[in-house]
Enzyme design. Sequence first.
Site, PDB file in Angstrom:
ATOM      1  N   GLY A 127       0.832  -1.235   0.040  1.00  0.00           N
ATOM      2  CA  GLY A 127       0.100  -0.034   0.096  1.00  0.00           C
ATOM      3  C   GLY A 127       0.742   1.403  -0.077  1.00  0.00           C
ATOM      4  O   GLY A 127       0.464   2.139   0.340  1.00  0.00           O
ATOM      5  N   GLY A 128       2.178   1.257  -0.237  1.00  0.00           N
ATOM      6  CA  GLY A 128       2.822   2.508  -0.211  1.00  0.00           C
ATOM      7  C   GLY A 128       3.036   3.124   0.676  1.00  0.00           C
ATOM      8  O   GLY A 128       3.381   4.349   0.641  1.00  0.00           O
ATOM      9  N   SER A 207       5.368  -5.648  -1.524  1.00  0.00           N
ATOM     10  CA  SER A 207       5.388  -4.013  -1.915  1.00  0.00           C
ATOM     11  C   SER A 207       6.106  -3.390  -0.718  1.00  0.00           C
ATOM     12  O   SER A 207       6.895  -3.561   0.037  1.00  0.00           O
ATOM     13  CB  SER A 207       4.068  -3.657  -2.283  1.00  0.00           C
TER      14      SER A 207
END
Length: 557
Positions: A127-128, A207
């Site tokens: 989710g950055g 991520s």
Amino acid sequence: MLFFPLISLLLLQLLAISHGEDDLTVDTTAGAIKGARMESRLGAKFWAFRGIRYAEPPVGELRFQNPQPVKPWKPNVFDATKDGPMCPQVTVNRTWLSEDCLRLNVYTKDTNKSGGLKPVIVYLHPGGFYAVSAISAYAGPQNFMDRDIVLVTVNYRLASLGFMATGTADAPGNMGLKDQVVALRWIQQHIEQFGGDPNSVTVWGYSAGSLSIGLHLMSPMTKGLFHRAIMQSASPLGQYRYANHQLHLAEKQAKLLKCPVQPVNDMVKCLKTKPMLDFVDSLQAMFEYEWNPVLNWLPVVEKDFGQERFIVEDPYKTMIDGNIHKVPLIIGITEYEFYYLGYSTLRNDTQRERFNQDFAKYNPIYFLYERDTPRSRNISQEMRSFYFDNKKLEYPQSLMRFGELYSDGLICFEYHRFLQMVSKYVPVYTYLFTYKGRYSHFRNPDTNETLGAMHHDELLYLFNAPLFTPQLRKTDPENDTIERLTRMWYEFAKKSDPNNYSDDYLKNLKWPLYDQSKKQYLEIGNNLNVKTNGIFPQRMQLWDRLFPLQDMINRNL
């Protein structure tokens, strides 16, 4: 990391569903915890303890500060029979947002320790650093709970509330990463009560979660808290450089919320008084262009103000010195990674013309390298030549190459750089995920067809992801991929080796350790095939040349 589609209204419905028929209470030193019964993909019963508070709510004076371990709740019973809140972010379902979001979920088949403790897998979501959650709508445990493990999924603070870094004691930074550490400490203290082995913990991230795992390998705060690691589609060693602060972001947040920017102490005091939803409402405005740069909030090398520090020096230096937790590792990427961000950017007339009119200005903003210098302009020119033959970007003619640039700039290069460096110190298995399924995080709107393996797509098989797929069953064509992935991850968590020649689904698997001369990797597609000479070698040669290792150490500190 990084980008994740916004939650649909379906989330509200999913969170309202009660899966439990029975309940079970587990005693811990913090207090009793009540969980509910759930059922795995293949019909096995297991216990779900969801929304367990592992740290004190980071509100008031605790906002922007290191997390504090949760206080015992004895003699009360903690109700963990349903999902807890999500950390503040943009979503259509704002009633499920709360700063009291430092929660984790424990899934186990059996809390009885007489049969032996099970390996523990701890998942950190993508989710950055500004979106997504560990709730079961994103990370439903049904697929993994057909394996004999204890699964833990973890929320952590996001965006300004989790990563504001002023370079002062007011907000030293990395709060979301330290949340993860406190969760790992909670697991060490309590997981045995759920049937998990605290001496066999595998940390696993995707991520932004994978970038986090790479930093946990280097952080002094996490020594002894885990024993293996799985990193999917990101690492902390890319073309961007680490600084001691992101004061410019803190000041931008202050202006958006009508707080003073100077002195810093007054700015942070003011921001501590603002309602949570003010941060949510201003989130998109914190980015420079739409949601770019995708990795807006970066971890920082913390100055010493007497606080426990998560990152104490440039991670490149830590890795070069080999000062890491030397644990076995799986690391890999997907075939198309951020093709879909390339697609949405190129298809947008405004964004496409930005690149056509001033490639040297916008390319470093989108792809995280230094700006407005002769070196930056040279890097931009070389990229434009390599990916586009110096031609104008057009839709759809430039699509595949722009997708490659998006993938390399945000994922593939940092994966490649980390693999080259870490494999000198630890045993590593690496992979390229190429399986093209019926479901994906990208579907061509013109044809309604999936293209291939995108960023996040492995998670559709490792987890039940009801926002994106139905619960996939044994009769579905995705069954073999689900079985292979969950079994490989389980074997690795159990014995540091994903191979098991006696397993029907893995009997043809001969996944070798990565070797810097042969550069072997496993291609995970319809079949499992070992290949050599590395992943995307020509593209990675360009990035290695543009961002040589010796230039990446301590440049901004």
